[in-house]
Scaffold this active site. Structure first.
Site, short mmCIF file in Angstrom:
data_model
loop_
_atom_site.label_atom_id
_atom_site.label_comp_id
_atom_site.label_asym_id
_atom_site.label_seq_id
_atom_site.Cartn_x
_atom_site.Cartn_y
_atom_site.Cartn_z
CE1 TYR A 144 -3.69 2.53 0.56
CE2 TYR A 144 -2.40 3.31 2.42
CZ TYR A 144 -3.46 3.47 1.53
OH TYR A 144 -4.26 4.57 1.63
CG ASP A 239 5.80 3.82 0.72
OD1 ASP A 239 6.10 4.55 1.68
OD2 ASP A 239 4.62 3.60 0.38
CE LYS A 267 1.22 4.94 8.28
NZ LYS A 267 1.24 4.11 7.10
C1 PLP Z 1 0.54 4.61 5.74
C2 PLP Z 1 1.26 4.40 4.49
C3 PLP Z 1 1.12 5.27 3.39
C4 PLP Z 1 0.11 6.37 3.36
O1 PLP Z 1 0.33 7.34 4.32
P1 PLP Z 1 -0.88 8.32 4.73
O2 PLP Z 1 -0.25 9.27 5.68
O3 PLP Z 1 -1.93 7.45 5.34
O4 PLP Z 1 -1.36 8.96 3.49
C5 PLP Z 1 1.93 5.07 2.30
N1 PLP Z 1 2.82 4.06 2.26
C6 PLP Z 1 2.97 3.21 3.29
C7 PLP Z 1 4.00 2.14 3.19
C8 PLP Z 1 2.18 3.34 4.42
O5 PLP Z 1 2.31 2.45 5.41
#
Ligand code: PLP
Length: 429
Positions: A144, A239, A267
């Protein structure tokens, strides 16, 4: 366990907010209950509006590595509030956080702050396309990367929980350039890159997948991505929105010794406030406006309150021994869960990287999304509800990771293991 007030609020919310939640992952549909409404949190605990206390393994979906309301983070936020909440102009705090991130993750030579992980990955993809002059991108099933159009293909997290391949509202032509391949499948990526590597702008990957449950990269997978992208002039995007500052201070790339061209963060760098960031090779980042032609902007980007929370968090977690202690606690938890399940005779697969972990109700190895989907979701639902009743707050989906914070201590971890043992026995029947 009383949940009257949560139920009342949920009913009220349903009337004005789609599904009653501002992010689908918070709805507890897949586990067959209504969401618990939170009143406040402290340390490793969240407290709901009904007066129940839970040991929290969601940690706001990753950011709260120090637990809730860490005194240094609260102090930093309070202090900066005296200066204002937003100026839409540069401040010293943006440089301070940028320098801290660059020192932690040397592959990020320059960095741009945004407001969420979604914005970070969306911008990183645009940059990769702008830099290479190519349209096509590769991602992996079950990873994701936020909810940007081009990335909502075979996505993990809430998309996986809902069991849908993509989303209405995303025109087919928008995802025509997105190729999603099986995670950890070295042969397939070699074949695809061999055939069309020269047309690929970038490969984007969660270096440790945390949005289909927890799936660690197999030996050689990330190295293969690095080699293939280097050979074909594509960019490699890690990511690290979830893994950055989570699995190690230098992120997953420091654990596996790989230097991606671009990394995305979110995060933890926001310390519980809305922050995302992307950064990487200087020659690539210099393509971003106003230095270069690839446009990306943000009214609240680099917000001083959010920067202050991020700086305070990083100052705490870079202390020597921080990650070792976190690792030890996390290992205590996963080892405990594994041994109790074995004693009771329930087949589970538990994996862990640092303080991220996942538990699947299957006896076979989980290396990709297909494997993850073999987990017994009925069992997961029963497990989730049993744990909640015993005061353990987990992500309400099989396709999410759990997070241990520095505020969890052995006593609460052992309490969690005892609760799990009871629930395992219940499930076993
Ligand atoms: C949480 C997450 C996102 C998206 O971040 P948001 O702040 O919710 O938009 C993208 N990539 C990874 C790997 C994530 O865990």
């Amino acid at each position: 366990m009383k949940q009257t007030d949560s139920k009342k609020l949920f009913k009220q919310a349903l009337n004005v907010i789609p599904g009653g939640v501002n992010s689908p992952v918070r709805a507890c549909r897949s586990v067959g209950i209504d969401p618990v409404f939170i009143d406040h949190a402290f340390g490793c605990f969240v407290y709901d509006v009904d007066g129940n206390r839970y040991i929290d393994y969601v940690g706001s979906w990753g950011p709260m590595i120090l637990g809730h309301r860490h005194p240094q983070v609260i102090k930093a936020i309070s202090t900066v509030l005296e200066r204002g909440t937003s100026f839409g102009a540069p401040t010293d705090l943006e440089i301070e956080l940028a320098e801290m991130v660059i020192a932690a993750i040397p592959s990020m030579e320059m960095i741009r702050m945004v407001n969420s992980g979604t914005e970070a990955t969306m911008s990183a993809i645009r940059l990769a396309r702008g830099f290479t002059g190519r349209d096509r991108i590769i991602k992996f099933d079950g990873c994701y990367h936020g909810h940007a159009d081009t990335l909502l293909v075979q996505a993990g997290s809430g998309v996986a929980t809902l069991g849908i391949p993509g989303s209405p509202g995303v025109p087919e032509s928008f995802v025509a350039h997105t190729l999603s391949l099986p995670y950890n499948d070295i042969e397939t990526i070699q074949k695809v890159m061999g055939e069309q590597g020269e047309k690929i702008a970038c490969i984007i990957v969660e270096p440790v997948a945390g949005n289909m449950g927890l799936v660690a990269p197999v030996d050689g997978f990330l190295n293969t991505l690095r080699e293939l992208t280097e050979k074909t002039g594509s960019l490699l995007i890690f990511d690290e929105v979830m893994t950055g500052f989570r699995v190690a201070y230098g992120g997953a790339q420091s654990l596996y010794g790989i230097s991606p061209d671009i990394s995305t963060l979110g995060k933890i760098i926001g310390g519980g406030l809305p922050v995302g960031a992307y950064g990487g090779r200087r020659d690539v980042m210099e393509h971003i406006a106003p230095q270069g032609p690839v446009y990306q902007a943000g009214t609240l980007s680099g917000n001083p309150v959010a920067m202050a929370a991020g700086i305070a968090t990083l100052k705490e977690i870079r202390q020597p021994g921080f990650y070792d202690a976190l690792d030890e606690k996390s290992e205590r938890l996963t080892a405990g869960l594994r041994s109790r399940a074995e004693q009771i005779g329930i087949e589970i697969t538990v994996d862990r990287v640092g303080s991220m972990a996942g538990l699947f109700f299957t006896g076979s190895e989980v290396k990709n999304f297909e494997d993850a989907k073999k987990s017994d979701l009925e069992m997961f639902s029963a497990y989730y509800r049993g744990m909640l009743q015993r005061g353990i707050y987990l992500a309400p989906s099989q396709f999410e990771a759990l997070f241990v914070s520095s505020a969890h201590n052995n006593e609460y971890i052992d309490q969690t293991i005892r609760a799990a043992a009871e629930v395992f026995a219940e499930i076993k029947g």
